[in-house]
Design an enzyme around this catalytic site. Structure first.
Site, PDB file in Angstrom:
ATOM      1  N   THR A  92      -6.328   3.152  20.948  1.00  0.00           N
ATOM      2  CA  THR A  92      -5.030   3.489  21.519  1.00  0.00           C
ATOM      3  C   THR A  92      -3.918   3.108  20.555  1.00  0.00           C
ATOM      4  OG1 THR A  92      -5.882   3.148  23.745  1.00  0.00           O
ATOM      5  CG2 THR A  92      -3.483   3.119  23.472  1.00  0.00           C
TER       6      THR A  92
ATOM      7  N   GLN B  68       6.339   0.753  -1.581  1.00  0.00           N
ATOM      8  CA  GLN B  68       7.591   0.187  -2.072  1.00  0.00           C
ATOM      9  C   GLN B  68       8.620   1.261  -2.392  1.00  0.00           C
ATOM     10  OE1 GLN B  68       8.758  -2.858  -2.179  1.00  0.00           O
ATOM     11  NE2 GLN B  68       6.887  -3.867  -1.470  1.00  0.00           N
TER      12      GLN B  68
ATOM     13  N   SER C  92       4.098   1.793   4.810  1.00  0.00           N
ATOM     14  CA  SER C  92       4.152   0.695   5.776  1.00  0.00           C
ATOM     15  C   SER C  92       5.555   0.611   6.362  1.00  0.00           C
ATOM     16  CB  SER C  92       3.796  -0.627   5.088  1.00  0.00           C
ATOM     17  OG  SER C  92       3.758  -1.685   6.016  1.00  0.00           O
ATOM     18  N   ALA C  93       5.643   0.350   7.672  1.00  0.00           N
ATOM     19  CA  ALA C  93       6.936   0.360   8.357  1.00  0.00           C
ATOM     20  C   ALA C  93       7.833  -0.800   7.955  1.00  0.00           C
ATOM     21  CB  ALA C  93       6.715   0.344   9.866  1.00  0.00           C
ATOM     22  N   HIS C  94       7.263  -1.989   7.802  1.00  0.00           N
ATOM     23  CA  HIS C  94       8.119  -3.171   7.668  1.00  0.00           C
ATOM     24  C   HIS C  94       8.797  -3.271   6.313  1.00  0.00           C
ATOM     25  CE1 HIS C  94       5.632  -6.088   5.249  1.00  0.00           C
ATOM     26  NE2 HIS C  94       4.686  -5.241   5.581  1.00  0.00           N
TER      27      HIS C  94
ATOM     28  N   CYS D 169       1.506 -10.845  -0.299  1.00  0.00           N
ATOM     29  CA  CYS D 169       0.096 -10.947   0.069  1.00  0.00           C
ATOM     30  C   CYS D 169      -0.692 -11.850  -0.861  1.00  0.00           C
ATOM     31  CB  CYS D 169      -0.532  -9.553   0.101  1.00  0.00           C
ATOM     32  SG  CYS D 169       0.169  -8.510   1.399  1.00  0.00           S
TER      33      CYS D 169
ATOM     34  N   THR E  77      -2.313  -1.652   4.464  1.00  0.00           N
ATOM     35  CA  THR E  77      -3.615  -2.217   4.112  1.00  0.00           C
ATOM     36  C   THR E  77      -4.739  -1.439   4.783  1.00  0.00           C
ATOM     37  OG1 THR E  77      -2.724  -4.423   3.729  1.00  0.00           O
ATOM     38  CG2 THR E  77      -5.067  -4.275   4.233  1.00  0.00           C
TER      39      THR E  77
END
Length: 348
Positions: A202, A144, A164-166, A291, A72
């Protein structure tokens, strides 16, 4: 008694053991990656290793991997203020920044007349439809597709990609913008100049370490044919359901689509109702993108593809992963068909 079965992998994939181990190890790395002392250099080395892992898994060696809080944020970084064209099938994170001017055909595919002025997802999270990306595309949402279908960013010919990692077994809250060399990306977050001056703040070292490990493991699974086996189980489930649910519309499921996704609509039977019934029966499925689920509205992806509001409002998504077994999907089919029979009785 059989346990619950998770069939919502497109919303988020379970955390991979490789990612968990990398994150635990990163918790003991005390330094700030921006510091020049030994502890800071150790943190920087860990982060750059993860950056290289993500780049290799994406086939994006030489491109800039800009770590963000997720796809996002990567979408906002890539798209804000650019006025790009998009289609009604894009994820909400992309749709918020584009003009909905590109037409979608009955198969859920999009033609892009001016690729340099447009964004187009590679794979749709609800239907599983995979697009043929045109050369010179400005931005593509790869979220995806990453880890499920083979591709290399360097071969796509697009300027930027979102990941995206998840979605592939990494932690939530970390992602990346992939940037072709020479492409200018103005910073949205300004400050310390981290991430090549494109995203100040950071870095989330623990999440980034998990992302790198997950990306490496996902690429290995793809090369080993893990998702081919997922496709076989998906096809068994489709065949089992279709044999007894003649009124149900199965969207997508072509050979070139995502190997794990079923989008199915049963007109007159609300998708939200099906999701709740399956949840009570021990199965996690969804009524669309995570989402936008929970909102009582028809899938705008199916509406954009040309389906009626009644059909779009009756759709559910079942998305599988490598941990899902044949017995799991047959149990789901039995439970769903039982509820379909009750729905038919009430509607008669």
């Amino acid at each position: 008694m059989a346990g619950r079965v998770y069939l919502d992998w497109n919303a988020t994939a379970p955390l991979r053991p490789e990612a968990r181990a990398a994150m635990v190890a990163a918790m003991d790395v005390v330094g700030n990656p921006a510091s020049s002392h030994a502890e800071g250099r150790a943190a920087r080395a860990l982060m750059e290793r993860a950056r290289a892992q993500v780049a290799a898994a994406l086939g994006a060696e030489g491109a800039d991997i800009v770590f963000t809080s997720g796809a996002t944020e990567a979408a906002a970084l890539a798209l804000a203020g650019r006025g790009l064209q998009g289609a009604g099938i894009e994820h909400d994170a992309v749709a918020a920044w584009v003009d909905d001017t590109l037409a979608v055909d009955a198969d859920g595919r999009v033609t892009v007349p001016e690729p340099g002025q447009a964004t187009l997802q590679m794979a749709n999270s609800e239907t599983g439809v995979v697009q043929a990306l045109p050369e010179g595309l400005a931005v593509s949402d790869l979220t995806q597709a990453f880890g499920k279908v083979p591709f290399a960013f360097n071969w796509l010919g697009c300027d930027m990609g979102l990941v995206s990692a998840h979605k592939l077994g990494g932690p939530k809250g970390v992602g990346a913008l992939v940037v072709r060399p020479g492409v200018d990306v103005p910073a949205q977050l300004r400050g310390g100049g981290q991430e090549m001056g494109r995203r100040a703040g950071t870095e989330n070292l623990i999440g980034i370490a998990g992302f790198g490990a997950a990306a490496e493991a996902a690429a290995r699974d793809l090369a080993d044919g893990v998702w081919d086996r997922v496709r076989e189980i998906r096809n068994i489930l489709v065949a089992t359901l279709a044999a007894s649910a003649q009124e149900t519309i199965f969207v997508g499921n072509r050979a070139g689509d995502l190997p794990n996704t079923i989008c199915m609509a049963t007109p007159g039977w609300k998708g939200e109702t099906q999701v709740m019934q399956m949840d009570l029966a021990g199965f996690a499925v969804s009524a669309g993108s995570a989402c936008s689920s929970g909102k009582l509205r028809a899938s705008r992806v199916l509406l954009a593809t040309g389906y009626s509001p009644e059909v779009a409002g009756s759709a559910i998504r079942v998305s599988l992963g490598p941990a899902v077994r044949r017995d799991d999907v047959l149990r789901f089919a039995e439970a769903w068909l039982r509820q379909l029979g009750r729905h038919r009785s009430r509607a008669a």
